[in-house]
Scaffold this active site. Structure first.
Site, PDB file in Angstrom:
ATOM      1  N   CYS A 119       0.803  -1.221   0.000  1.00 47.48           N
ATOM      2  CA  CYS A 119       0.000   0.000   0.000  1.00 47.48           C
ATOM      3  C   CYS A 119       0.837   1.273   0.000  1.00 47.48           C
ATOM      4  O   CYS A 119       1.912   1.319   0.584  1.00 47.48           O
ATOM      5  CB  CYS A 119      -0.935   0.009   1.206  1.00 47.48           C
ATOM      6  N   ASP A 120       0.315   2.270  -0.676  1.00 46.01           N
ATOM      7  CA  ASP A 120       0.699   3.674  -0.583  1.00 46.01           C
ATOM      8  C   ASP A 120       2.200   3.905  -0.430  1.00 46.01           C
ATOM      9  O   ASP A 120       2.979   3.492  -1.271  1.00 46.01           O
ATOM     10  CB  ASP A 120      -0.108   4.339   0.543  1.00 46.01           C
ATOM     11  N   LYS A 121       2.617   4.539   0.656  1.00 48.74           N
ATOM     12  CA  LYS A 121       4.025   4.923   0.831  1.00 48.74           C
ATOM     13  C   LYS A 121       4.947   3.735   0.987  1.00 48.74           C
ATOM     14  O   LYS A 121       6.154   3.843   0.850  1.00 48.74           O
ATOM     15  CB  LYS A 121       4.192   5.788   2.089  1.00 48.74           C
ATOM     16  N   CYS A 192      -6.776  -1.332  -1.675  1.00 45.92           N
ATOM     17  CA  CYS A 192      -8.118  -0.889  -2.101  1.00 45.92           C
ATOM     18  C   CYS A 192      -8.304  -1.035  -3.605  1.00 45.92           C
ATOM     19  O   CYS A 192      -7.421  -0.715  -4.395  1.00 45.92           O
ATOM     20  CB  CYS A 192      -8.355   0.541  -1.656  1.00 45.92           C
ATOM     21  N   GLU A 449      -2.590  13.564   2.296  1.00 37.64           N
ATOM     22  CA  GLU A 449      -3.589  13.399   1.240  1.00 37.64           C
ATOM     23  C   GLU A 449      -4.891  14.043   1.684  1.00 37.64           C
ATOM     24  O   GLU A 449      -5.240  14.031   2.859  1.00 37.64           O
ATOM     25  CB  GLU A 449      -3.825  11.919   0.950  1.00 37.64           C
ATOM     26  N   SER A 475      -5.466  11.736  -2.525  1.00 35.57           N
ATOM     27  CA  SER A 475      -5.550  10.287  -2.555  1.00 35.57           C
ATOM     28  C   SER A 475      -5.730   9.830  -3.986  1.00 35.57           C
ATOM     29  O   SER A 475      -6.289  10.542  -4.821  1.00 35.57           O
ATOM     30  CB  SER A 475      -6.745   9.823  -1.715  1.00 35.57           C
TER      31      SER A 475
END
Length: 562
Positions: A119-121, A192, A449, A475
């Site tokens: 996920c993400d970072k 997600c 975000e 986001s």
């Protein structure tokens, strides 16, 4: 082997003694040592099951004649951290993750690595750390989440849940409908389900050749995903046991300038998160690649946008892309234009990109369009310039719901909380340009975000009627005319900090323009009177980060020399 530094010779008797305490036997000291970098953490839906994934991978590594050593990084769930001051820690966590990878791998002289992000970072943090270490590294993510469904059978995801807040606030949704979305938008483990930041980065790892085919699209918690984990483990051992392959497949040999360009090209074709710009700029710098914001528009002009995925198209999710042929099918279609994908680049699995995609094809042209029938003839991201963004600003053009060119009056907010309050109270009207400043890497600090304000705007029916600009970021679930990463940021004296309510802002996405209609004399006057806001902090780490971080046009990397 690199690990011989800690395990060979009489001088290393104490080192071997310590290693024996962990369970190693005589025969293990002649085997490659493989770092298993895991981002398991129980609070993130994409990560709570990665402890079991690591067990599968370690079992396969042992079966293939190597010794695994698992270690963990931290992780922040942006969806849970969002909307409050916890989000200030999200982007800074990327640096902690990169530092932890570099620290463990180099302190213990491990020979190769398999990284398990999702996920993400966490994805870019692991890539950045791995580039510093520069040993053979295979990335295999946890996998995307399945899409959810309402009780009426409509497909939904996390973006639906955020936008539902605005609809409920406006009175267009009742409490029962809101609860239905809450309970069903995120039905299982995984990153997600739309083309948000996590899945954007997971697909770009395929484009860069540092992950196996299917990494970005095969659903989490499925037998197909388990086989991908095992293939990744077998591959890292195959490389680590061969001296020539160990040299050939060092990470920087794969993640080079061509790989960075391929990542941006696929990002354009699939309408990825605007956050990928921030992360890929940072990754490029770690890889020693001279790639800047100005190069992105040139790529965008050559790449057709052929895959539209949630949040840009709410009915399509990562599992649908997988069924339609996956990232390989996207790259194969892109290759038909000749200059979109650099096909001769090496991948971690040993073949070139050309060889990897040779048998790929689009299985459903309603999901992945052909280059003859694109959503847009240009890519899904653009960089805007002008007196309001002299060093650039980023917009996800794939997510635009209203006009691509507009002029509107500024409604200014000093930070996200003030903006949310103002939007809810009705301060934003059709035709306005919402300005949220002091949310950049230094000003936030941490460049949080802002899905909450954009979702409120969408949920209140203003998505195609207003634009939003910020020195912060959005986001991957954001849609609408949302322009982020404005540089220079307000905290460093950027023009966005000088704006006043009612200033006329002009945006033209197709001409790459973001400017405020003020005279040079008025701008000079405001600059002379301007002192940037400096938010009070009660965090030592965020204070350190604020002192070291650069702006978004540099990828928000930290200064290493003061």
């Amino acid at each position: 082997m690199r690990s011989d530094e800690v395990k060979k010779g009489f001088e290393r008797t104490p080192h071997r003694s310590l290693l024996r305490a962990t369970g190693l036997k005589d025969e293990d000291f002649d085997k490659p040592f493989i770092g298993v970098a895991n981002s398991f953490i129980e609070i993130i839906p994409g990560h709570f099951f990665l402890n079991k994934v690591a067990e599968i991978i370690k079992e396969e590594i042992r079966a293939n004649g190597c010794v695994p050593f698992e270690f963990n990084t931290i992780g922040v769930d942006d969806g849970i951290a969002m909307g409050h001051d916890g989000m200030l820690f999200s982007l800074p966590s990327r640096e902690l993750i990169a530092n932890s990878i570099e620290t463990v791998m180099n302190a213990h002289k491990l020979d190769a690595m398999i990284a398990i992000p999702n996920c993400d970072k966490i994805v870019p943090g692991m890539i950045m750390g791995a580039l510093r270490v520069d040993v053979p590294t295979v990335f295999v993510s946890g996998g995307p989440m399945a899409k959810g469904y309402t009780k009426d059978g409509n497909p939904i995801d996390l973006a639906t849940a955020f936008e539902a807040v605005g609809k409920y606030e406006k009175g267009d949704m009742n409490e029962e409908e809101l609860k239905d979305i809450e309970c069903n938008a995120c039905p299982s483990g995984g990153s997600c389900s739309g083309m948000f930041t996590a899945n954007s980065m997971n697909t770009l790892m395929e484009a860069m050749g540092i992950a196996l085919p299917g990494n970005g699209t095969i659903l989490a918690l499925t037998p197909q995903r388990e086989e991908l984990y095992r293939k990744a483990a077998r591959r890292v051992c195959e490389i680590a046991k061969d001296k020539q392959k160990t040299e050939k497949f060092k990470l920087r040999n794969i993640l080079n300038e061509n790989a960075v360009k391929n990542a941006f090209a696929v990002d354009m074709a699939m309408g990825g998160s605007s956050n990928t710009v921030l992360h890929m700029l940072a990754i490029a710098k770690e890889a020693g690649v001279n790639f800047n914001l100005e190069n992105i528009n040139e790529i965008s002009k050559r790449v057709s946008h052929i895959a539209k995925i949630s949040p840009s198209l709410s009915t399509v999710h990562m599992e649908d892309i997988n069924k339609a042929g996956g990232v390989n099918a996207v790259m194969k279609e892109m290759s038909k234009r000749g200059d979109d994908i650099l096909l001769d680049n090496l991948t971690i699995t040993g073949e070139s990109i050309l060889e990897r995609i040779s048998d790929a094809y689009i299985k459903d042209t309603n999901i992945i369009h052909t280059i003859d029938n694109p959503y847009s003839k240009v890519g899904g991201l653009a960089i805007l310039y002008g007196n309001l963004a002299k060093e650039g600003a980023v917009i996800k053009t794939a997510g635009i719901t209203g006009a691509r060119a507009l002029t509107g009056k500024a409604v200014c907010f000093d930070g996200q909380p003030e903006a949310i309050k103002g939007i809810v109270e009705g301060k934003v009207k059709a035709g306005d340009v919402v300005v949220i400043r002091y949310e950049g890497p230094k000003g936030g600090p941490g460049m949080q975000e802002m899905l909450a304000p954009t979702s409120l705007i969408m949920g209140m029916g203003l998505g195609d009627k207003v634009a939003l600009i910020t020195d912060g970021r959005f986001s991957g679930a954001t849609r609408g005319a949302s322009i982020g990463h404005v540089s220079p940021e307000a905290a460093e004296g950027g023009m966005i900090g000088l704006l006043k309510d009612g200033d006329e802002i002009h945006i033209d996405v197709d001409k790459y323009i973001l400017e405020v209609n003020l005279s040079d004399e008025e701008i000079a006057k405001r600059k002379a009177e301007f002192t940037p806001l400096k938010k009070p902090l009660n965090s030592r780490w965020l204070g350190q980060y604020r002192s070291l971080v650069t702006n978004a046009s540099s990828g928000a990397i930290l200064k290493s020399d003061l």
